[in-house]
Design an enzyme around this catalytic site. Structure first.
Site, PDB file in Angstrom:
ATOM      1  N   MET A 174       0.780  -1.213   0.000  1.00  9.47           N
ATOM      2  CA  MET A 174       0.000   0.000   0.000  1.00  9.47           C
ATOM      3  C   MET A 174       0.817   1.271   0.000  1.00  9.47           C
ATOM      4  SD  MET A 174      -1.124   1.601   3.518  1.00  9.47           S
ATOM      5  CE  MET A 174      -0.496   1.192   5.135  1.00  9.47           C
ATOM      6  N   PRO A 175       2.118   1.234  -0.059  1.00 12.38           N
ATOM      7  CA  PRO A 175       2.790   2.472   0.350  1.00 12.38           C
ATOM      8  C   PRO A 175       2.068   3.738  -0.144  1.00 12.38           C
ATOM      9  CG  PRO A 175       4.402   0.867  -0.403  1.00 12.38           C
ATOM     10  CD  PRO A 175       3.044   0.285  -0.670  1.00 12.38           C
TER      11      PRO A 175
END
Lengths: 69, 69, 69, 69, 69, 69
Positions: free
Chosen positions: E1-2
């Site tokens: 998800m960064p």
């Protein structure tokens, strides 16, 4: 001044955090043509129950795929 | 409405957090001429492996100085 | 490292921003016993249509009070 | 793209987090007329010693009320 | 998800923003071994009057150096 | 205390912002069982050149699709 907040799921090792911080600092410093010492990075980790896409977290999305397959 | 997010390295005592929150609220309220009750402060603590300057965290900077001395 | 994000309604003068930044830096530096040069402050201004309490912005709250009086 | 950061006091159950994420995703998706899959939610929990109103945290406000009553 | 929030002083061209976003995405994706399509970057620009180090903004630091030289 | 930061692409009308703020406040208040007056929402708008997925902004992704079709 670039100040960079990185949000990521927990579970990365300290080694991975050091690697990503070094790589991002280099990328920012080169792309914006500023000294590496002006780049600050803050990492915030989130548990799986704290990140949602389309209103579902990772476990819920896995369940959904399971049921749909 | 001032809403203030403070990022700091972990390790401060609850007493220090209370002191800094009180001092910052007073500073903001006086400098912006707004009621203290409109000032909200959120503290987020970061582990040493989650804060980088020039791509290095505190332990890495200490090692570097060690090697350079 | 204290990194401080301040969210406030737009409309403050540059002079007020300088004053609040100086006052908060002093407060943080004294309360946490860290050098002023480690304190970084980022101000983000929000228009009135971008801040809501109880689901209402400033203009809507004023209207509500008007109607209730 | 809506990306939504929710700061809340710790203590909510995973079930409550799932419920609030689902409800907020639906609300955003309908009100902004965008696909639910474009909505991302990040939850950050704060301990009671990390949230201050008028320079006081929850325990300090309770003490104050106690003393005033 | 960064999810990555980048705060920088205003004044960069769109070309520079595209370059830094591409470089940071590549750095994160490689260092964390995650797909580039999971990396989201939000840039927030700040005016000079909205960023302070040691309680001084860029213009104030320049004045100070001037006076000290 | 829920404090909610919403990042979105610019271009929404004030009416849409009021609607999304009201809907999110109601959703949070019901799901977390807390008073609506404790819910604060901050909206930050980003220009298209300030939001990237997979290292590309909206215009770049449109160009890519164009070339691939």
């Amino acid at each position: 001044m670039p100040i960079i907040e990185m949000h990521m799921l927990e579970g990365r090792t300290d080694e991975q955090k050091r690697r990503v911080a070094a790589a991002v600092t280099k990328a920012v410093s080169e792309a914006l043509d500023c000294g590496a010492e002006t780049v600050r990075i803050l990492i915030t980790e989130h548990r799986e129950e704290e990140f949602y896409v389309a209103g579902l977290n990772k476990a819920q999305r896995a369940e959904l795929r399971e049921r749909q397959s």
